[in-house]
Design an enzyme around this catalytic site. Structure first.
Site, PDB file in Angstrom:
ATOM      1  N   HIS A   1     -55.654 -34.702  42.300  1.00 54.92           N
ATOM      2  CA  HIS A   1     -54.489 -35.283  42.951  1.00 54.92           C
ATOM      3  C   HIS A   1     -53.365 -34.274  43.056  1.00 54.92           C
ATOM      4  CE1 HIS A   1     -51.926 -38.560  44.213  1.00 54.92           C
ATOM      5  NE2 HIS A   1     -51.008 -38.135  43.363  1.00 54.92           N
TER       6      HIS A   1
ATOM      7  N   CYS B   1     -69.255 -18.253  67.087  1.00 59.08           N
ATOM      8  CA  CYS B   1     -68.525 -18.784  65.924  1.00 59.08           C
ATOM      9  C   CYS B   1     -67.281 -17.995  65.544  1.00 59.08           C
ATOM     10  CB  CYS B   1     -69.413 -18.812  64.681  1.00 59.08           C
ATOM     11  SG  CYS B   1     -71.176 -18.737  64.925  1.00 59.08           S
TER      12      CYS B   1
ATOM     13  N   GLU C   1     -59.673 -36.353  47.476  1.00 57.24           N
ATOM     14  CA  GLU C   1     -59.786 -37.264  46.335  1.00 57.24           C
ATOM     15  C   GLU C   1     -60.216 -38.665  46.784  1.00 57.24           C
ATOM     16  OE1 GLU C   1     -56.166 -38.595  44.193  1.00 57.24           O
ATOM     17  OE2 GLU C   1     -55.014 -37.641  45.782  1.00 57.24           O
TER      18      GLU C   1
ATOM     19  N   CYS D   1     -73.041 -15.270  67.644  1.00 56.84           N
ATOM     20  CA  CYS D   1     -72.081 -15.751  66.637  1.00 56.84           C
ATOM     21  C   CYS D   1     -70.925 -14.764  66.467  1.00 56.84           C
ATOM     22  CB  CYS D   1     -72.801 -15.980  65.315  1.00 56.84           C
ATOM     23  SG  CYS D   1     -71.696 -16.538  64.032  1.00 56.84           S
TER      24      CYS D   1
HETATM   25  P1  FAD Z   1     -78.129 -14.779  68.855  1.00 59.49           P
HETATM   26  O1  FAD Z   1     -77.100 -14.651  67.799  1.00 59.49           O
HETATM   27  O2  FAD Z   1     -77.727 -15.363  70.146  1.00 59.49           O
HETATM   28  O3  FAD Z   1     -78.709 -13.320  69.082  1.00 59.49           O
HETATM   29  C1  FAD Z   1     -79.655 -13.046  70.075  1.00 59.49           C
HETATM   30  C2  FAD Z   1     -79.456 -11.613  70.527  1.00 59.49           C
HETATM   31  O4  FAD Z   1     -80.583 -11.221  71.292  1.00 59.49           O
HETATM   32  C3  FAD Z   1     -78.253 -11.424  71.418  1.00 59.49           C
HETATM   33  O5  FAD Z   1     -77.432 -10.400  70.895  1.00 59.49           O
HETATM   34  C4  FAD Z   1     -78.840 -11.019  72.773  1.00 59.49           C
HETATM   35  O6  FAD Z   1     -78.037 -10.094  73.472  1.00 59.49           O
HETATM   36  C5  FAD Z   1     -80.143 -10.385  72.352  1.00 59.49           C
HETATM   37  N1  FAD Z   1     -81.206 -10.398  73.363  1.00 59.49           N
HETATM   38  C6  FAD Z   1     -81.605 -11.448  74.129  1.00 59.49           C
HETATM   39  N2  FAD Z   1     -82.682 -11.100  74.866  1.00 59.49           N
HETATM   40  C7  FAD Z   1     -82.960  -9.798  74.569  1.00 59.49           C
HETATM   41  C8  FAD Z   1     -83.961  -8.895  74.988  1.00 59.49           C
HETATM   42  N3  FAD Z   1     -84.928  -9.246  75.857  1.00 59.49           N
HETATM   43  N4  FAD Z   1     -83.950  -7.633  74.498  1.00 59.49           N
HETATM   44  C9  FAD Z   1     -82.993  -7.254  73.600  1.00 59.49           C
HETATM   45  N5  FAD Z   1     -82.032  -8.086  73.160  1.00 59.49           N
HETATM   46  C10 FAD Z   1     -82.026  -9.353  73.622  1.00 59.49           C
HETATM   47  N6  FAD Z   1     -72.979 -21.741  65.076  1.00 59.49           N
HETATM   48  C11 FAD Z   1     -72.473 -22.089  63.867  1.00 59.49           C
HETATM   49  O7  FAD Z   1     -73.214 -22.163  62.885  1.00 59.49           O
HETATM   50  N7  FAD Z   1     -71.140 -22.369  63.721  1.00 59.49           N
HETATM   51  C12 FAD Z   1     -70.267 -22.290  64.758  1.00 59.49           C
HETATM   52  O8  FAD Z   1     -69.070 -22.554  64.593  1.00 59.49           O
HETATM   53  C13 FAD Z   1     -70.773 -21.901  66.025  1.00 59.49           C
HETATM   54  N8  FAD Z   1     -69.949 -21.774  67.085  1.00 59.49           N
HETATM   55  C14 FAD Z   1     -70.437 -21.341  68.282  1.00 59.49           C
HETATM   56  C15 FAD Z   1     -69.553 -21.216  69.344  1.00 59.49           C
HETATM   57  C16 FAD Z   1     -70.014 -20.796  70.572  1.00 59.49           C
HETATM   58  C17 FAD Z   1     -69.023 -20.634  71.713  1.00 59.49           C
HETATM   59  C18 FAD Z   1     -71.396 -20.509  70.749  1.00 59.49           C
HETATM   60  C19 FAD Z   1     -71.920 -20.071  72.097  1.00 59.49           C
HETATM   61  C20 FAD Z   1     -72.291 -20.655  69.707  1.00 59.49           C
HETATM   62  C21 FAD Z   1     -71.818 -21.075  68.459  1.00 59.49           C
HETATM   63  N9  FAD Z   1     -72.678 -21.241  67.366  1.00 59.49           N
HETATM   64  C22 FAD Z   1     -72.163 -21.629  66.146  1.00 59.49           C
HETATM   65  C23 FAD Z   1     -74.139 -21.052  67.502  1.00 59.49           C
HETATM   66  C24 FAD Z   1     -74.570 -19.683  66.985  1.00 59.49           C
HETATM   67  O9  FAD Z   1     -73.840 -18.675  67.631  1.00 59.49           O
HETATM   68  C25 FAD Z   1     -76.070 -19.494  67.211  1.00 59.49           C
HETATM   69  O10 FAD Z   1     -76.768 -20.580  66.652  1.00 59.49           O
HETATM   70  C26 FAD Z   1     -76.584 -18.204  66.590  1.00 59.49           C
HETATM   71  O11 FAD Z   1     -75.898 -17.092  67.083  1.00 59.49           O
HETATM   72  C27 FAD Z   1     -78.089 -18.064  66.849  1.00 59.49           C
HETATM   73  O12 FAD Z   1     -78.548 -16.838  66.338  1.00 59.49           O
HETATM   74  P2  FAD Z   1     -79.840 -16.144  66.969  1.00 59.49           P
HETATM   75  O13 FAD Z   1     -80.169 -15.008  66.059  1.00 59.49           O
HETATM   76  O14 FAD Z   1     -80.876 -17.143  67.244  1.00 59.49           O
HETATM   77  O15 FAD Z   1     -79.373 -15.612  68.387  1.00 59.49           O
END
Ligand code: FAD
Length: 460
Positions: free
Chosen positions: A438, A48, A443, A43
């Protein structure tokens, strides 16, 4: 003294992992977190946040051209992609530092490396080779963009991982996909001045969203000059001296400077040693968890996109928070997945909460629908044909508003506030009794009086 190095080891410092780590630590747990890329996760670093910054940038072109209708003369504006990317990078680094500072403040140990599970209570850190033990392990590894690996020339395409760091603005871009990420990037690049083609294998973009909104967005994107090709896919991509040429079904060739694949995301659940320990995966490769985010192995939990429940940041954050309160704070609660508001940050923007009309009909049988479509005030002097569209879906028997759908400026902001009322079980009569503000577009939500009747259907 605990037999374990930590009470909690979190793998992945994204939305869900950071929240879980911080809350567990605030309950007195000794917490460590591993992150293989950058703190903040998808994110903050490549989802995001940078996307919304690009959305803001892309909307200035419309604002400049609208300004003339309000008496302004604006010299021909120019846009500099490297300046935008540098400003975006600075903000992302600031946010990353803020996330790190929060973890530091709560004494969460940070391991900047990849981690995997060795046993139900042991984590192996790949760069340092260390093994660390923990009473509880939380998998919060998120997901990754899919690409069609068998497609000839796939190595030439980019995904949402790379798009935020392109060296220059592509003059021509072809985007494959029909979900929210593909459509958002289509209007972002269009607003920044690129020639945009969207190619989607399905019949209409944004599957799962309300039909009227889907149709309205397609009409607006097409009217703005974005070409949308449905029911076709790439069959080959080749590099040429002047860029890329993608061949699509039917042999049409699409020339582009960049081809962006945004065809969905998959959970990062492989290679973590989980299957060997007995953690179950679903057919999509996501970790199977119960209502408390617990896996089939009692000491291992999972939250966020890796569980593929609802892949949104606020959902991952809540899942992480609920997990930490339940396991470390003696305050058990679980996430309510009903009435999650969502937005698609296209231009025009789309905001939605609750059931689509089609879902509501399936769920309740009889529903009343109220619709308004109008040219917003600003568009008239601006000389734009864009329309704002609002729709209420009401369960006939109870008069409860079970869905609100908006296409138009500020749809996301309006829907976030409306979602509170919908979640509380608001009735159509509550909307009717609410005084209009308004002049505003919102609205219209409280002045919709006539039930919509499908053409050919007699009014009840
Ligand atoms: P993530 O935020 O993906 O975090 C997972 C982390 O784990 C990453 O940093 C990764 O590097 C790390 N990792 C993975 N494997 C390992 C490992 N083995 N060892 C150590 N670290 C590891 N959501 C919204 O609500 N609104 C939006 O507008 C929106 N826009 C988006 C736009 C794009 C282009 C994308 C791709 C996604 C968007 N999302 C949006 C979705 C949102 O980003 C995800 O739902 C959210 O980040 C999920 O959080 P998470 O904690 O599950 O995983």
């Amino acid at each position: 003294m605990s037999a374990f190095d930590y009470d909690l080891f979190v793998i992945g410092a994204g939305s869900g992992g950071v929240r879980a780590a911080r809350i567990a630590a605030s309950h007195g747990a000794r917490v460590a977190i591993a992150e293989e890329y950058r703190i903040g996760g998808t994110c903050v670093i490549r989802g995001c946040v940078p996307k919304k910054l690009l959305v803001y940038a892309s909307r200035f072109s419309g604002d400049f051209s609208d300004a003339a209708g309000f008496g302004w003369s604006v010299p021909a504006p120019t846009f500099d992609w490297p300046s935008l990317i540098a400003a975006k990078d600075k903000e992302i680094s600031r946010l990353e530092a803020a996330y790190r500072a929060t973890l530091d403040k709560f004494n969460v140990a940070i391991f900047p490396e990849r981690a995997m599970c060795l046993s139900p209570n042991e984590v192996r850190l790949s760069s340092s080779g260390r093994t660390v033990s923990a009473k509880t392990i939380l998998i919060a590894t998120g997901g990754h963009p899919n690409v069609d690996r068998k497609l000839p020339g796939i190595e030439h395409v980019i995904t949402s991982n790379e798009v935020f760091n392109l060296k220059q603005l592509p003059r021509r871009i072809v985007i494959a996909g029909g979900g929210y990420i593909a459509t958002e990037f289509a209007t972002i690049f269009h607003g920044l001045g690129s020639e945009v083609t969207l190619i989607y294998r399905g019949g209409k973009i944004l599957r799962g969203f309300d039909e009227d909104l889907r149709g309205g967005l397609v009409a607006a994107m097409t009217a703005h000059g974005i070409r949308i090709i449905n029911e076709k896919v790439f069959t080959k991509i080749e590099k040429t001296p002047s860029g890329l040429v993608g061949t699509i079904t039917g042999e049409e060739k699409l020339e582009a400077d960049q081809i962006l694949f945004a065809i969905g995301r998959s959970p990062n659940a492989k290679g973590l040693g989980l299957e060997a320990l007995g953690v179950r995966m679903d057919p999509a490769g996501a970790i199977v968890v119960d209502n408390n985010s617990q896996t089939a192995v009692p000491s291992i939990y999972a939250v966020g996109d890796v569980t593929n429940r609802v892949n949104l940041t606020p959902v991952a954050i809540r899942e992480g928070h609920a997990f930490a309160d339940t396991v470390f704070g003696a305050k058990p609660w679980s996430v309510d997945y009903t009435t999650i508001p969502t937005a698609v940050f296209t231009t025009p923007e789309l905001g939605t909460v609750g059931f689509t009309e089609e879902e509501a009909r399936r769920q309740y049988g009889s529903v009343d629908v109220y619709k308004a479509s109008f040219r917003p005030m600003k568009a008239i002097l601006a000389g734009r044909d864009d329309r704002t569209f609002l729709k209420l879906v009401v369960q006939s028997e109870t008069e409860k508003v079970v869905g609100v759908h908006i296409l138009g400026p500020d749809a996301a902001e309006i829907i976030q506030a409306t979602a509170i009322a919908v979640r509380m079980g608001v009735k159509k009569s509550d909307f009717d009794q609410t005084m209009a503000l308004h002049p505003s577009a919102a609205e219209e939500l409280v002045t919709l009086r006539e039930k919509w009747v499908a053409p050919g259907e007699a009014a009840a």
